[in-house]
Design a protein around this motif. Structure first.
Motif, short mmCIF file in Angstrom:
data_model
loop_
_atom_site.label_atom_id
_atom_site.label_comp_id
_atom_site.label_asym_id
_atom_site.label_seq_id
_atom_site.Cartn_x
_atom_site.Cartn_y
_atom_site.Cartn_z
N PRO A 287 14.18 -4.86 -1.84
CA PRO A 287 13.03 -4.22 -1.20
C PRO A 287 12.84 -2.82 -1.76
N GLU A 288 12.68 -2.70 -3.06
CA GLU A 288 12.75 -1.40 -3.73
C GLU A 288 11.39 -0.94 -4.26
N SER A 289 11.37 -0.40 -5.46
CA SER A 289 10.16 0.16 -6.06
C SER A 289 10.47 0.43 -7.52
N HIS A 290 9.58 1.17 -8.18
CA HIS A 290 9.88 1.57 -9.56
C HIS A 290 11.21 2.30 -9.68
N ARG A 291 11.71 2.84 -8.56
CA ARG A 291 12.95 3.63 -8.62
C ARG A 291 14.19 2.77 -8.82
N THR A 292 14.04 1.45 -8.76
CA THR A 292 15.12 0.57 -9.23
C THR A 292 15.57 1.00 -10.62
N TRP A 293 14.62 1.49 -11.41
CA TRP A 293 14.86 1.78 -12.83
C TRP A 293 15.04 3.27 -13.09
N ARG A 294 15.44 4.03 -12.09
CA ARG A 294 15.48 5.49 -12.25
C ARG A 294 16.49 5.94 -13.30
N PHE A 295 17.49 5.12 -13.61
CA PHE A 295 18.46 5.48 -14.65
C PHE A 295 18.06 4.91 -16.01
N GLN A 296 17.17 3.94 -16.02
CA GLN A 296 16.75 3.34 -17.29
C GLN A 296 15.52 4.07 -17.87
N LEU A 297 14.57 4.45 -17.03
CA LEU A 297 13.32 5.00 -17.55
C LEU A 297 13.51 6.23 -18.42
N PRO A 298 14.24 7.26 -17.98
CA PRO A 298 14.40 8.42 -18.86
C PRO A 298 15.22 8.11 -20.11
N HIS A 299 16.13 7.16 -19.99
CA HIS A 299 16.96 6.80 -21.15
C HIS A 299 16.12 6.13 -22.24
N PHE A 300 15.31 5.16 -21.85
CA PHE A 300 14.57 4.40 -22.85
C PHE A 300 13.25 5.05 -23.26
N ALA A 301 12.74 5.98 -22.45
CA ALA A 301 11.48 6.63 -22.79
C ALA A 301 11.58 7.52 -24.00
N GLN A 302 12.78 7.76 -24.48
CA GLN A 302 12.93 8.52 -25.72
C GLN A 302 12.46 7.70 -26.93
N ARG A 303 12.52 6.36 -26.81
CA ARG A 303 12.21 5.49 -27.95
C ARG A 303 11.16 4.44 -27.65
N PHE A 304 10.83 4.25 -26.37
CA PHE A 304 9.89 3.22 -25.97
C PHE A 304 8.86 3.80 -25.01
N ARG A 305 7.70 3.17 -24.98
CA ARG A 305 6.76 3.45 -23.89
C ARG A 305 7.22 2.61 -22.70
N CYS A 306 7.59 3.27 -21.63
CA CYS A 306 8.17 2.60 -20.46
C CYS A 306 7.16 2.58 -19.32
N ILE A 307 6.82 1.39 -18.87
CA ILE A 307 5.82 1.19 -17.82
C ILE A 307 6.52 0.52 -16.65
N ALA A 308 6.44 1.13 -15.47
CA ALA A 308 7.14 0.60 -14.30
C ALA A 308 6.21 0.70 -13.09
N PRO A 309 5.59 -0.41 -12.71
CA PRO A 309 4.71 -0.38 -11.54
C PRO A 309 5.48 -0.51 -10.24
N ASP A 310 4.90 0.03 -9.16
CA ASP A 310 5.22 -0.44 -7.82
C ASP A 310 4.39 -1.70 -7.65
N GLN A 311 5.04 -2.85 -7.58
CA GLN A 311 4.30 -4.10 -7.63
C GLN A 311 3.45 -4.32 -6.38
N ARG A 312 2.56 -5.29 -6.48
CA ARG A 312 1.69 -5.67 -5.37
C ARG A 312 2.50 -5.77 -4.07
N GLY A 313 2.04 -5.07 -3.03
CA GLY A 313 2.71 -5.12 -1.74
C GLY A 313 3.70 -4.00 -1.48
N TYR A 314 3.97 -3.17 -2.49
CA TYR A 314 5.01 -2.14 -2.36
C TYR A 314 4.43 -0.74 -2.38
#
Length: 307
Positions: free
Chosen positions: A38-65
C-alpha cells in the motif's frame, strides 16, 4: 534518501491523471518504476537517486494512490486498464521504449506491461516498446494462479486477498482505513524485518487518511481476475493451456522471507522466461526495494550493464 521528490501532474489518454516523479537526463534510457500496495513512488526512494545519474527515471503514484486519480469502482482497476496506464504514461512523456521495473502489485502490472510490450507481444500496438523487465517480489501470473489452486502454502499466504475482497471489510476500511484492514487481514502474521522508519510511517498514514484512496487501493484486489480459493476448497491442477513466454531480458529479485509470496513462486519460471536472471535476497521480507536497497541496486546495476 528520505526527502521529498518533485512530482509533475500527467494527464493520460486512459482518462486518469497521475502524479509522477520524472528525474534524470531526458536523453538517457528510460526506467519506469511501478510501486505496489500500500505504498507510492516512495517504494523506490533508494533506487531513484541512484539510477537517475545514468537513466531517466519515471515513477508514478499509480491509479488509486495518493493524489493520483482514484475512481471508486472495482472495474476501473482491472489489469488491462492498469497496464494501459503505463503505455499511456510513456506516450504522455514522449518515451518511445523503456525498461519496466515493478514491485508487488507494480510487479504484477510490470509482468503484463512486459508481455504486452515485448517485440511480438500480446498487444501489437505496443510491440517493441518494452526492452527489459525488472521484477521484485511479484509472482509470474501463470505460476501464481497455479500455486493458488495446488499449493497449500501459497493459498494460505494469500487468504488476506479474500479478506480484502469481502464486502464485510468495507466497514473496517470506512472506520479505520487501510491500517485497520491490514491489521485485520494480517493478524498474527508479522513479517520479518521491514520496519519503516518513523518519518516513512508518518508519510504513509497521511497518504491513507483519505477514504477514497483507501477504497481505491483495495479495488486493485477486487478488480483482479485471480482466483483465490478458500483453504478448504479442493486442490487440483488447472486445465492445461499455453501461456506466452516473456523473451526480453528479465531480472527477478526475490526476498526469501516474504510472508505473502514464498520462494516456490520461482519454481519453473525459467520455462516461461528463458532470458531470466534470478537474484535471491535472504533475511529480507516483502518490501525488498527499501528493506535491502543495496542488494536491489547492485542486482539492477549488474543486470542493466549486461543487457
Amino acid at each position: 534518501m528520505s526527502g521529498d521528490f518533485d512530482q509533475v501532474r500527467v494527464r493520460l489518454a486512459t482518462g486518469v491523471e497521475l502524479d509522477v516523479v520524472d528525474m534524470g537526463p531526458r536523453d538517457a534510457p528510460v526506467l519506469i518504476f511501478l510501486h505496489g500496495f500500500p505504498e507510492s513512488h516512495r517504494t523506490w526512494r533508494f533506487q531513484l537517486p541512484h539510477f537517475a545519474q545514468r537513466f531517466r527515471c519515471i515513477a508514478p503514484d499509480q491509479r488509486g494512490y495518493r493524489g493520483s486519480s482514484k475512481p471508486q469502482d472495482a472495474a476501473s482497476y482491472t489489469p488491462d486498464k492498469l497496464i494501459a496506464d503505463i503505455f499511456a504514461l510513456a506516450d504522455a512523456l514522449d518515451v518511445a521504449d523503456f525498461t519496466v521495473v515493478g514491485h508487488d502489485w507494480g510487479g504484477a502490472i510490470a509482468w503484463g506491461v512486459a508481455l504486452g510490450g515485448q517485440t511480438g507481444g500480446l498487444h501489437p500496438e505496443w510491440s517493441g516498446r518494452v526492452t527489459r523487465a525488472v521484477i521484485a517480489n511479484a509472482p509470474h501470473p501463470a505460476i501464481f494462479q497455479r500455486l493458488l489452486l495446488t499449493n497449500a502454502e501459497q493459498r494460505a499466504a494469500s487468504q488476506y486477498i479474500r479478506t480484502f475482497r469481502d464486502p464485510a471489510s468495507d466497514a473496517i476500511i470506512e472506520e479505520h482505513g487501510i491500517a485497520g484492514i491490514l491489521a485485520h487481514a494480517f493478524a498474527g502474521r508479522v513479517p520479518s524485518g521491514g520496519i519503516q522508519p518513523p518519518d516513512e510511517i508518518a508519510r504513509l498514514l497521511k497518504d491513507w487518511e483519505d477514504r477514497d484512496t483507501c477504497r481505491a487501493m483495495i479495488n486493485w484486489y477486487r478488480g483482479s481476475p485471480a482466483n483465490v480459493p478458500a483453504m478448504d476448497d479442493p486442490y487440483a491442477e488447472p486445465p492445461a493451456m499455453p501461456f506466452p513466454k516473456l523473451t526480453i531480458p528479465t531480472l527477478v529479485v526475490w526476498a526469501l522471507d516474504d510472508v505473502a509470496l514464498p520462494p516456490c513462486n520461482l519454481d519453473g519460471i525459467e520455462e516461461l522466461v528463458p532470458d531470466i536472471t534470478i537474484v535471491k535476497v535472504p533475511g529480507c521480507g516483502h518490501f525488498v526495494p527499501w528493506e535491502a536497497p543495496d542488494a536491489v541496486n547492485a542486482a539492477m546495476d549488474e543486470f542493466l550493464a549486461a543487457n
